[in-house]
Design a protein around this motif. Structure first.
Motif, PDB file in Angstrom:
ATOM      1  N   ASP A   1      -6.688  13.269 -11.981  1.00 43.97           N
ATOM      2  CA  ASP A   1      -5.379  13.140 -12.635  1.00 43.97           C
ATOM      3  C   ASP A   1      -4.457  12.232 -11.835  1.00 43.97           C
ATOM      4  N   TYR A   2      -4.425  12.433 -10.504  1.00 40.32           N
ATOM      5  CA  TYR A   2      -3.530  11.621  -9.677  1.00 40.32           C
ATOM      6  C   TYR A   2      -3.959  10.163  -9.678  1.00 40.32           C
ATOM      7  N   CYS A   3      -5.265   9.921  -9.691  1.00 40.41           N
ATOM      8  CA  CYS A   3      -5.766   8.545  -9.705  1.00 40.41           C
ATOM      9  C   CYS A   3      -5.274   7.807 -10.950  1.00 40.41           C
ATOM     10  N   ASN A   4      -5.135   8.527 -12.049  1.00 37.48           N
ATOM     11  CA  ASN A   4      -4.631   7.909 -13.279  1.00 37.48           C
ATOM     12  C   ASN A   4      -3.136   7.598 -13.215  1.00 37.48           C
ATOM     13  N   ARG A   5      -2.445   8.198 -12.244  1.00 36.14           N
ATOM     14  CA  ARG A   5      -0.998   8.020 -12.133  1.00 36.14           C
ATOM     15  C   ARG A   5      -0.585   6.893 -11.190  1.00 36.14           C
ATOM     16  N   ILE A   6      -1.438   6.545 -10.234  1.00 37.88           N
ATOM     17  CA  ILE A   6      -1.035   5.565  -9.219  1.00 37.88           C
ATOM     18  C   ILE A   6      -0.907   4.173  -9.848  1.00 37.88           C
ATOM     19  N   GLU A   7       0.050   3.410  -9.341  1.00 39.83           N
ATOM     20  CA  GLU A   7       0.304   2.073  -9.869  1.00 39.83           C
ATOM     21  C   GLU A   7      -0.053   0.976  -8.871  1.00 39.83           C
ATOM     22  N   LYS A   8      -0.417   1.354  -7.654  1.00 41.91           N
ATOM     23  CA  LYS A   8      -0.857   0.382  -6.656  1.00 41.91           C
ATOM     24  C   LYS A   8      -1.804   1.078  -5.694  1.00 41.91           C
ATOM     25  N   PRO A   9      -2.569   0.325  -4.909  1.00 41.95           N
ATOM     26  CA  PRO A   9      -3.520   0.945  -3.997  1.00 41.95           C
ATOM     27  C   PRO A   9      -2.855   2.033  -3.152  1.00 41.95           C
TER      28      PRO A   9
ATOM     29  N   LEU B   1       0.846  -1.188   0.000  1.00 42.39           N
ATOM     30  CA  LEU B   1       0.000   0.000   0.000  1.00 42.39           C
ATOM     31  C   LEU B   1       0.884   1.242   0.000  1.00 42.39           C
ATOM     32  N   GLN B   2       0.484   2.199  -0.789  1.00 47.90           N
ATOM     33  CA  GLN B   2       1.209   3.463  -0.833  1.00 47.90           C
ATOM     34  C   GLN B   2       0.448   4.523  -0.048  1.00 47.90           C
TER      35      GLN B   2
ATOM     36  N   GLN C   1      -2.047  29.228  -6.459  1.00 48.88           N
ATOM     37  CA  GLN C   1      -2.457  28.171  -5.547  1.00 48.88           C
ATOM     38  C   GLN C   1      -1.773  26.875  -5.981  1.00 48.88           C
ATOM     39  N   VAL C   2      -1.205  26.180  -5.020  1.00 52.27           N
ATOM     40  CA  VAL C   2      -0.574  24.887  -5.312  1.00 52.27           C
ATOM     41  C   VAL C   2      -1.329  23.803  -4.568  1.00 52.27           C
ATOM     42  N   LEU C   3      -1.842  22.845  -5.299  1.00 51.83           N
ATOM     43  CA  LEU C   3      -2.451  21.662  -4.718  1.00 51.83           C
ATOM     44  C   LEU C   3      -1.402  20.560  -4.800  1.00 51.83           C
ATOM     45  N   GLY C   4      -0.898  20.161  -3.663  1.00 54.40           N
ATOM     46  CA  GLY C   4       0.237  19.242  -3.649  1.00 54.40           C
ATOM     47  C   GLY C   4      -0.118  17.869  -3.140  1.00 54.40           C
ATOM     48  N   ILE C   5       0.516  16.866  -3.728  1.00 55.31           N
ATOM     49  CA  ILE C   5       0.401  15.480  -3.264  1.00 55.31           C
ATOM     50  C   ILE C   5       1.812  14.947  -3.095  1.00 55.31           C
ATOM     51  N   GLN C   6       2.137  14.571  -1.873  1.00 50.76           N
ATOM     52  CA  GLN C   6       3.475  14.065  -1.559  1.00 50.76           C
ATOM     53  C   GLN C   6       3.370  12.610  -1.121  1.00 50.76           C
ATOM     54  N   GLU C   7       3.974  11.743  -1.891  1.00 48.90           N
ATOM     55  CA  GLU C   7       3.946  10.321  -1.558  1.00 48.90           C
ATOM     56  C   GLU C   7       4.934  10.030  -0.440  1.00 48.90           C
TER      57      GLU C   7
END
Length: 339
Positions: A240-248, A171-172, A209-215
């Motif tokens: 957009d981010y959902c299209n980028r993820i490679e695992k749950p 899980l990520q 405005q920055v909407l950030g997602i940090q793994e």
């Protein structure tokens, strides 16, 4: 005219040599290590002038090190105790000082006055700073906090759950948040010459405005947007981010209205089916959102001073910085603003 011969340490026993080797490599005090090393070099044939160059010391100092060894042996490597004068404040008075610093952390003059009233002693502000450092205190900016408003039990529970989720191998974990970067700029700290002050240019009105997602592993996505952040804006980013993820992936975010509006809540099942799950933090718990630290670094450390001069320079600096740690994505609002 004949040259005056240099002084050397000619004879060392095997025990002394081993002692000097150990002292040179592992003694706690730097100057003692240097003296031991100098004795070994002299025994190897290094002249006093060469020892001067190695340690960048004067000739009298180099000769003094050799003489100390010749006169006192191993004891000559150590400095004699220097007791100095008694401390200005005794143990009881130091406790009074600690209490006053705790009571008046922002008022050094009030502390000095209280010390004088309670002990009859007058100390300077410089002495106060020295004693404060001995007590483990540092003069630094205070932090704004809403900690008193939060449910501490819910905070601890969320902290434990996030730690557990982060340990699951298949899980990520990622953190999501927004931050505004205004052209009015910020005033970061920097090393500056005495009497001089670096200037941060103040640009026109406006912000990005920055909407950030940090793994959890460190890769960061910066979605650059101009204008108000609405539920539709967040929806576009999550899609957009959902299209980028490679695992749950579990996305950790706060309870801002744009994160809990009808549009987002209505699509939770849709994103869950695609492997993107959501974990909402309890109120007033920004410490649990790892990306919060990135916003501070960007505003006060990572962005160059010239970034705040105009819209294009701020946009360029943000995009460049995000590319160095992940990806920068310009949303349609940014593209429209650039024409």
């Amino acid at each position: 005219m004949s040259r005056i011969p240099s002084k050397f340490i000619e004879h060392l026993s095997s025990d002394d040599r081993q002692f000097l080797e150990n002292t040179w490599r592992s003694h706690d005090v730097h100057i003692v290590r240097c003296r031991a090393h100098a004795i070994l070099l002299s025994n190897q044939g290094y002249a006093v002038s060469e020892i001067q160059n190695v340690f960048q010391i004067s000739k009298p100092t180099a000769l003094g090190w050799l003489d100390r060894w010749l006169d006192h042996g191993r004891a000559g490597l150590e400095d004699e105790d220097r007791p100095g004068g008694p401390p200005i404040l005794d143990e009881d008075e130091q406790e009074i000082l600690a209490e006053q610093l705790k009571r008046f952390p922002r008022q050094p003059k009030r502390v000095l006055q209280a010390i004088h009233e309670k002990t009859g002693k007058i100390i300077s502000e410089r002495t106060l700073r020295r004693w404060a450092r001995r007590l483990g205190l540092r003069w630094k900016r205070m932090r704004r906090s809403l900690r008193k408003r939060r449910d501490e039990q819910a905070f601890r529970l969320a902290q434990e759950e996030i730690e557990e989720i982060s340990s699951w191998p298949d899980l990520q974990v990622a953190f999501f948040d927004e931050a505004a970067f205004s052209l009015q700029g910020v005033s970061p700290y920097a090393w500056q010459r005495v009497g001089e002050r670096l200037e941060v240019p103040v640009g026109d009105r406006g912000s990005i405005q920055v909407l950030g997602i940090q793994e959890h592993e460190g890769t960061t996505y910066g979605y650059l947007h101009k204008g108000t952040v609405r539920g539709t804006t967040v929806d576009d980013v999550l899609e957009d981010y959902c299209n980028r993820i490679e695992k749950p992936t579990v996305l950790i975010l706060d309870n801002a209205s744009v994160h809990t509006c009808g549009l987002i809540i209505g699509k939770l099942e849709y994103w869950n089916e695609r492997g993107l799950h959501f974990y909402h933090l309890p109120p007033y718990s920004p410490e649990l959102n790892a990306i919060e630290r990135l916003w501070k670094q960007l505003k006060y450390q990572l962005l160059p001073i010239g970034a705040w001069e105009k819209f294009s320079s701020l946009l360029h600096s943000l995009a460049t910085t995000f590319r160095s740690i992940g990806e920068a994505i310009a949303m349609p609002s940014i593209q429209n603003a650039l024409g």
